[in-house]
Design a protein around this motif. Structure first.
Motif, PDB file in Angstrom:
ATOM      1  N   SER A 145      -4.876   9.533   0.156  1.00 35.98           N
ATOM      2  CA  SER A 145      -5.482   9.377   1.479  1.00 35.98           C
ATOM      3  C   SER A 145      -6.612  10.361   1.757  1.00 35.98           C
ATOM      4  CB  SER A 145      -4.415   9.509   2.565  1.00 35.98           C
ATOM      5  OG  SER A 145      -3.691  10.702   2.399  1.00 35.98           O
TER       6      SER A 145
ATOM      7  N   VAL B 227       0.840  -1.198   0.000  1.00 39.23           N
ATOM      8  CA  VAL B 227       0.000   0.000   0.000  1.00 39.23           C
ATOM      9  C   VAL B 227       0.877   1.251   0.000  1.00 39.23           C
ATOM     10  CG1 VAL B 227      -1.858   1.254   1.164  1.00 39.23           C
ATOM     11  CG2 VAL B 227      -1.744  -1.255   1.334  1.00 39.23           C
TER      12      VAL B 227
ATOM     13  N   ALA C  19      -0.427   5.753   4.632  1.00 39.92           N
ATOM     14  CA  ALA C  19      -0.758   4.448   4.056  1.00 39.92           C
ATOM     15  C   ALA C  19      -0.991   3.434   5.173  1.00 39.92           C
ATOM     16  CB  ALA C  19       0.360   3.978   3.133  1.00 39.92           C
TER      17      ALA C  19
ATOM     18  N   ALA D 159       2.209  -1.743   4.305  1.00 42.09           N
ATOM     19  CA  ALA D 159       1.965  -0.337   3.994  1.00 42.09           C
ATOM     20  C   ALA D 159       3.268   0.456   4.089  1.00 42.09           C
ATOM     21  CB  ALA D 159       0.918   0.234   4.950  1.00 42.09           C
TER      22      ALA D 159
ATOM     23  N   GLY E  36       0.866   5.557  -0.104  1.00 40.55           N
ATOM     24  CA  GLY E  36       0.019   6.713   0.162  1.00 40.55           C
ATOM     25  C   GLY E  36       0.124   7.706  -0.973  1.00 40.55           C
TER      26      GLY E  36
END
Length: 389
Positions: A73, A20, A99, A94, A22
């Motif tokens: 986000s 993941v 994230a 993440a 951000g």
């Protein structure tokens, strides 16, 4: 070191991971691309959740990962999209604080292990600093393992309540080249151009053929310490020839910096965001890093790789990253910075020693294989009891 085999055990499906991202900073995005390539090569299924524009630049699909578009986000739909993407994951990894928060929200009520890599730390003051501490605490406590890219980030995660915080192995992979899977040599009209000629062209373009060239790179924000660089540049004006400081990057401080440069007639050029930073840096006599805090500074790594002497602030992860291969000065001390640069420019032997030390120090950094191996060992710990598929 425990290790996830490139081939799943008999009766097991391949390990399914979700990475993941951000906002997709250059450092974390490059790391995720490198990690995805290494994991896929070892038989791991990788899904990268990232904004479309980040995936376009870094080409996660090109290295065998599946890309799922998850908005930044600030988008209210991002957690729902992420929850769906993580539905069949054996583990979620993440990258970055925001994230990590979204991943922890997406995994709410599930037992899926969560690894969070803290690549850097945010800079905030006043009420925002308090909110940042709460965010760090939430993410640190939600993670099964926090990987920090510098020792002080590991300690920060522990202070915030992380159950397990470790120093991350992070390689310095080559930057992505979206239009080419291979780095092609630069060609002129008569064939490949030699590095010296390229450096001369870069210096000519910047206006530094017959004067020392100093190079700084990074977003034009307060904590990067550009005000201190300008203070130092004012003191270089007595040198003959006067060194030229070139700053590559964009950001909210550009207007204020440009006004100072013009009003004080400083020997400084702001050249904006560039896609040829590596070439500009290689042409420099000295690289400068004046930040209030850095983890694994990309500029510091590029400078040492390019055998360019580095003067940097003695903060964060910089000392452990560069060892004795750079001149370190206190943050915010324009006099110390200026004196160090002047001494270096007058001492070619010292610059040569730093170049040699830089080459040795860069060789000690983790390779991409070592980075992937460490991450796989963490995944193995957290999913060792994974039932057969």
């Amino acid at each position: 070191m425990s290790h996830v085999s490139s081939q799943p055990a008999h009766g097991q499906s391949p390990l399914r991971t979700v990475q993941v991202l951000g906002g997709g900073s250059a450092g974390s995005s490059t790391h995720v691309r490198s990690l995805a390539a290494g994991l896929v090569a070892r038989g791991v299924r990788v899904t990268v959740c990232a904004p479309t524009e980040v995936a376009h630049v870094y080409g996660f699909a090109d290295v065998g990962a599946q890309h799922v578009t998850v908005p930044r986000s600030s988008d209210p739909g991002s957690v729902a999209a992420l929850r769906l993407a993580c539905a069949d994951a054996d583990l979620v990894h993440a990258h970055g604080l925001h994230a990590g928060l979204r991943a922890s929200l997406a995994l709410s009520g599930r037992t899926t292990p969560l690894v969070v890599t803290w690549h850097t730390r945010s800079h905030a003051e006043g009420a925002r600093a308090h909110l940042l501490r709460l965010l760090e605490r939430r993410v640190a406590r939600a993670a099964s393992v926090v990987l920090g890219t510098s020792s002080d980030l590991v300690e920060r995660a522990r202070v915030r309540g992380a159950r397990d915080a470790r120093l991350a192995a992070v390689a310095f992979p080559a930057p992505p080249r979206p239009d080419s899977s291979e780095a092609a040599p630069v060609h002129g009209p008569e064939g490949p151009e030699d590095p010296e000629r390229l450096q001369h062209k870069a210096r000519a373009e910047l206006g530094a053929v017959d004067r020392p060239l100093l190079m700084a790179v990074g977003s034009l924000v307060k904590h990067r310490g550009y005000g201190t660089l300008l203070d130092a540049a004012r003191t270089w004006s007595h040198l003959d020839p006067v060194p030229l400081l070139v700053i590559a990057g964009e950001g909210p401080e550009r207007g204020a910096l440009q006004r100072r440069i013009e009003s004080e007639q400083l020997p400084v050029r702001l050249v904006g965001r560039r896609d040829d930073v590596s070439e500009l840096l290689a042409a420099a006599d000295v690289a400068l890093l004046a930040s209030s805090w850095e983890s694994r500074s990309v500029l510091a790594q590029e400078a040492l790789h390019a055998r360019v002497p580095l003067v940097a602030t003695d903060v964060g992860g910089i000392p452990e990253l560069v060892g004795d291969a750079a001149e370190l000065v206190p943050y915010g001390d324009a006099r110390a910075l200026s004196d160090t640069v002047v001494r270096l420019l007058a001492d070619p032997a010292r610059r040569d020693r730093l170049k040699e030390r830089g080459t040795l120090q860069a060789a000690s950094w983790p390779t991409e294989d070592e980075t992937v191996a460490q991450v796989l060992s963490v995944y193995d710990e957290l999913t060792g009891a994974r039932p057969p598929g």
